[in-house]
Design a protein around this motif. Structure first.
Motif, PDB file in Angstrom:
ATOM      1  N   ASP A  43       0.821  -1.211   0.000  1.00 47.79           N
ATOM      2  CA  ASP A  43       0.000   0.000   0.000  1.00 47.79           C
ATOM      3  C   ASP A  43       0.853   1.257   0.000  1.00 47.79           C
ATOM      4  O   ASP A  43       0.427   2.304  -0.496  1.00 47.79           O
ATOM      5  CB  ASP A  43      -0.913   0.023   1.233  1.00 47.79           C
ATOM      6  N   SER A  44       2.053   1.180   0.596  1.00 48.55           N
ATOM      7  CA  SER A  44       2.900   2.371   0.724  1.00 48.55           C
ATOM      8  C   SER A  44       4.352   1.983   0.543  1.00 48.55           C
ATOM      9  O   SER A  44       4.727   0.810   0.633  1.00 48.55           O
ATOM     10  CB  SER A  44       2.701   3.029   2.097  1.00 48.55           C
ATOM     11  N   LEU A  45       5.176   2.991   0.277  1.00 48.82           N
ATOM     12  CA  LEU A  45       6.620   2.826   0.156  1.00 48.82           C
ATOM     13  C   LEU A  45       7.314   3.959   0.889  1.00 48.82           C
ATOM     14  O   LEU A  45       6.798   5.088   0.937  1.00 48.82           O
ATOM     15  CB  LEU A  45       7.053   2.839  -1.309  1.00 48.82           C
ATOM     16  N   LEU A  46       8.490   3.666   1.425  1.00 52.85           N
ATOM     17  CA  LEU A  46       9.300   4.685   2.084  1.00 52.85           C
ATOM     18  C   LEU A  46      10.587   4.857   1.296  1.00 52.85           C
ATOM     19  O   LEU A  46      11.336   3.894   1.100  1.00 52.85           O
ATOM     20  CB  LEU A  46       9.618   4.277   3.523  1.00 52.85           C
ATOM     21  N   LEU A  47      10.838   6.080   0.824  1.00 50.76           N
ATOM     22  CA  LEU A  47      12.027   6.380   0.028  1.00 50.76           C
ATOM     23  C   LEU A  47      12.939   7.326   0.784  1.00 50.76           C
ATOM     24  O   LEU A  47      12.539   8.445   1.139  1.00 50.76           O
ATOM     25  CB  LEU A  47      11.662   7.033  -1.307  1.00 50.76           C
ATOM     26  N   GLY A  48      14.174   6.883   1.022  1.00 49.34           N
ATOM     27  CA  GLY A  48      15.187   7.792   1.517  1.00 49.34           C
ATOM     28  C   GLY A  48      15.747   8.635   0.385  1.00 49.34           C
ATOM     29  O   GLY A  48      15.512   8.361  -0.799  1.00 49.34           O
ATOM     30  N   MET A  49      16.500   9.666   0.748  1.00 50.84           N
ATOM     31  CA  MET A  49      17.075  10.528  -0.273  1.00 50.84           C
ATOM     32  C   MET A  49      17.982   9.708  -1.193  1.00 50.84           C
ATOM     33  O   MET A  49      18.812   8.929  -0.737  1.00 50.84           O
ATOM     34  CB  MET A  49      17.871  11.659   0.369  1.00 50.84           C
ATOM     35  N   GLY A  50      17.782   9.883  -2.500  1.00 48.61           N
ATOM     36  CA  GLY A  50      18.573   9.166  -3.493  1.00 48.61           C
ATOM     37  C   GLY A  50      17.975   7.858  -3.941  1.00 48.61           C
ATOM     38  O   GLY A  50      18.378   7.319  -4.966  1.00 48.61           O
ATOM     39  N   GLU A  51      17.004   7.305  -3.193  1.00 45.29           N
ATOM     40  CA  GLU A  51      16.412   6.023  -3.572  1.00 45.29           C
ATOM     41  C   GLU A  51      15.362   6.201  -4.660  1.00 45.29           C
ATOM     42  O   GLU A  51      14.724   7.242  -4.775  1.00 45.29           O
ATOM     43  CB  GLU A  51      15.760   5.357  -2.363  1.00 45.29           C
ATOM     44  N   ARG A  52      15.168   5.110  -5.431  1.00 41.64           N
ATOM     45  CA  ARG A  52      14.126   5.074  -6.459  1.00 41.64           C
ATOM     46  C   ARG A  52      13.382   3.745  -6.375  1.00 41.64           C
ATOM     47  O   ARG A  52      13.981   2.710  -6.080  1.00 41.64           O
ATOM     48  CB  ARG A  52      14.709   5.194  -7.882  1.00 41.64           C
ATOM     49  N   TYR A  53      12.086   3.800  -6.621  1.00 41.44           N
ATOM     50  CA  TYR A  53      11.263   2.596  -6.728  1.00 41.44           C
ATOM     51  C   TYR A  53      10.386   2.728  -7.965  1.00 41.44           C
ATOM     52  O   TYR A  53       9.810   3.789  -8.217  1.00 41.44           O
ATOM     53  CB  TYR A  53      10.366   2.406  -5.504  1.00 41.44           C
ATOM     54  N   ASP A  54      10.276   1.625  -8.721  1.00 41.86           N
ATOM     55  CA  ASP A  54       9.313   1.542  -9.815  1.00 41.86           C
ATOM     56  C   ASP A  54       8.161   0.663  -9.354  1.00 41.86           C
ATOM     57  O   ASP A  54       8.385  -0.404  -8.761  1.00 41.86           O
ATOM     58  CB  ASP A  54       9.939   0.914 -11.058  1.00 41.86           C
ATOM     59  N   VAL A  55       6.928   1.104  -9.639  1.00 43.12           N
ATOM     60  CA  VAL A  55       5.752   0.329  -9.266  1.00 43.12           C
ATOM     61  C   VAL A  55       4.784   0.292 -10.440  1.00 43.12           C
ATOM     62  O   VAL A  55       4.818   1.157 -11.321  1.00 43.12           O
ATOM     63  CB  VAL A  55       5.039   0.923  -8.027  1.00 43.12           C
TER      64      VAL A  55
END
Length: 519
Positions: A328-340
């Motif tokens: 349902d959710s994602l947590l991104l730190g600085m510099g991180e990337r996620y594809d969904v």
């Protein structure tokens, strides 16, 4: 506006500015080690093995600009042209990217290609891989791009990244295995530059004074209830030097970040350069399968992201595929990337990015039909779900790092506190001298040991690493307070490479070091 002058020397696929610096690297010694030069024969040989594909030309101009953040709100800043984020650069894996950066800023700059395993002398780390690009000068970056994924670019000079100097870099897969109808690139940011006279340099100057006489407490372990977005203004602190009001943050905490959530009270949080009261709207049709590329370009803020009324299927992190995982959710730190991937519903839906621990949000809209748009302060219920930690994801089988024990283990202790603002690696402030040696062909284990009470997103240049136990391939990983995170990578890209915290204020204060390949 200055007329840029060419400072790049191109030949045999090598582009070098300030060859005196790079030549000096080849004779640099630390503890008796001799290191590969960023423009040495080993680097050229590694680039030759990558091959040469079609040349994709592009240009960027780093320049003072005035940007519209929405609702008629404009700010003076530095940017790549007149847009935020900067214009997307898009190439296909196998291409050669040839990009000229013209520096119209009043100070030196560079471009770092975050996440790319590229030739060392193109990495954009001033004082390590190239000379700074002086005001009024330009530089030609040219390198093979070998791996598809979601990446980005930004300066590596001071705190310039916390202005408007960033842009997405998308590398398409010529054999794309995912099926989707539309694609949405979503760049998250925290914004302070040009607001009431603030600049990132003034913010750094204020933070650098530490908490001083505020009982000398470690900011990370003594959060103050009820002060979740309170700056030090009430304690008579100010940025000073004409740098606007105080931006020092107290009491922002998050269970997902292990305690302290950040140092800076930003006035705005943005999605694709827009505030939530005037958001970007992405349009699609009900039932469309949408690939969303999420990228955190912030300086000091982790973002918890959810799309109201939808579940997301995670397909990639930091450009590398993972076993598909619903969340349902994602947590991104600085510099991180996620594809969904999401399958669009019918209506108007908020894509909300919560500034983790800071109790503020950024937002964009997905519209597939009629209906009234939600308000700027909407908090979709999906945000209440716990985001999966990166360690819970698994690398896709075809990109999993082959099972092999490490030939070398390098332990990096993260040190410092808010009290003195003395962030460092192994208690030593950053210098450009290589501090950690590896040899080509080794499997290297980096052990990040967080001895501080703040979280740190740690980034390795020029490589991807694998988290333990078949975990995902990444280049940036969160290390929570008091925790240890081990990551493995294969030493297959010779040169001098930075390792640093991607909190721009922590790195600029000293939490950076250099890994070098032995010659």
């Amino acid at each position: 506006m200055r007329t840029p002058t060419r400072r790049a020397v191109l030949g045999a696929g090598i582009a070098v500015a300030g060859s005196g610096l790079l030549a000096a690297c080849s004779t640099k010694r630390t503890s008796g080690d001799r290191y590969v030069s960023p423009d040495g024969k080993e680097v050229a040989a590694a680039e030759a093995r990558r091959g040469t594909g079609p040349v994709r030309k592009a240009s960027l101009t780093a320049t003072p600009s005035r940007l519209d953040l929405g609702a008629g709100r404009t700010v003076p800043t530095w940017a790549y042209g007149d847009r935020l984020p900067g214009r997307e650069i898009r190439v296909t894996a196998g291409d050669t990217l040839a990009l000229t950066l013209a520096n119209h800023l009043p100070e030196p700059t560079s471009v770092h290609w975050h996440g790319l395993a590229l030739r060392n002398d193109m990495d954009g780390a001033p004082g390590v891989t190239q000379q700074p690009i002086k005001a009024g000068a330009s530089f030609d970056y040219r390198f093979a791009v070998t791996h598809p994924g979601t990446y980005w670019l930004h300066p590596h000079s001071g705190v310039q990244q916390d202005r408007g100097l960033y842009a997405p870099l998308i590398v398409d897969d010529p054999k794309e295995p995912l099926a989707y109808d539309k694609e949405w690139v979503v760049v998250l940011d925290d914004w302070v530059d040009g607001v009431d006279g603030s600049t990132p340099d003034a913010v750094l100057a204020e933070l650098a004074r530490g908490m001083g006489d505020m009982s000398g407490m470690d900011h990370g372990s003594h959060g103050m209830p009820g002060m979740s977005h309170m700056s030090m203004t009430s304690a008579t602190r100010s940025a000073g030097d004409g740098g606007g009001p105080s931006r020092m943050l107290m009491g922002a905490t998050s269970v997902y970040l292990g305690g302290d959530a950040g140092d800076v009270a930003y006035p705005y949080y943005l999605v694709n350069g827009r505030t939530p009261d005037d958001p970007e709207t992405f349009t699609a049709k009900p039932g469309d399968r949408i690939r969303i590329r999420l990228l955190n370009a912030g300086g000091d803020t982790a973002f918890r992201v959810a799309l109201g009324g939808h579940r997301m299927t995670v397909t990639h992190t930091d450009g590398w595929p993972v076993e598909h995982t619903e969340t349902d959710s994602l947590l991104l730190g600085m510099g991180e990337r996620y594809d969904v991937l999401v399958v669009a519903g019918d209506g108007v839906f908020p894509l909300t990015a919560l500034a983790e621990g800071k109790q503020r949000t950024a937002m964009a809209l997905l519209r597939t039909g009629g209906g009234e748009a939600p308000g700027a302060d909407v908090r979709p219920r999906e945000l209440d779900a716990a985001p999966p930690a990166a360690q819970r994801l698994k690398a896709a089988r075809d990109v999993a790092l082959p099972d092999r024990g490490p030939d070398r283990t390098i332990t990096l202790r993260l040190t410092g506190s808010m009290a003195k603002y003395d962030w460092a690696v192994d208690g030593r402030k950053y210098t450009p001298e290589p501090s950690h040696a590896v040899r080509s062909g080794e499997r290297v284990r980096l052990e990040f040991v967080n001895d501080t009470s703040m979280w740190h997103p740690m980034h390795l240049h020029g490589h991807t690493f694998a988290l333990a136990g078949g975990g995902p391939r990444k280049d940036t990983v969160m290390v929570l307070p008091g925790k240890r995170v081990g990551v493995d990578f294969d030493a297959d890209n010779p040169g001098l490479w930075m390792i640093h915290c991607h909190n721009v204020y922590h790195s600029e204060s000293g939490m950076m070091t250099v890994l070098g390949y032995r010659d």
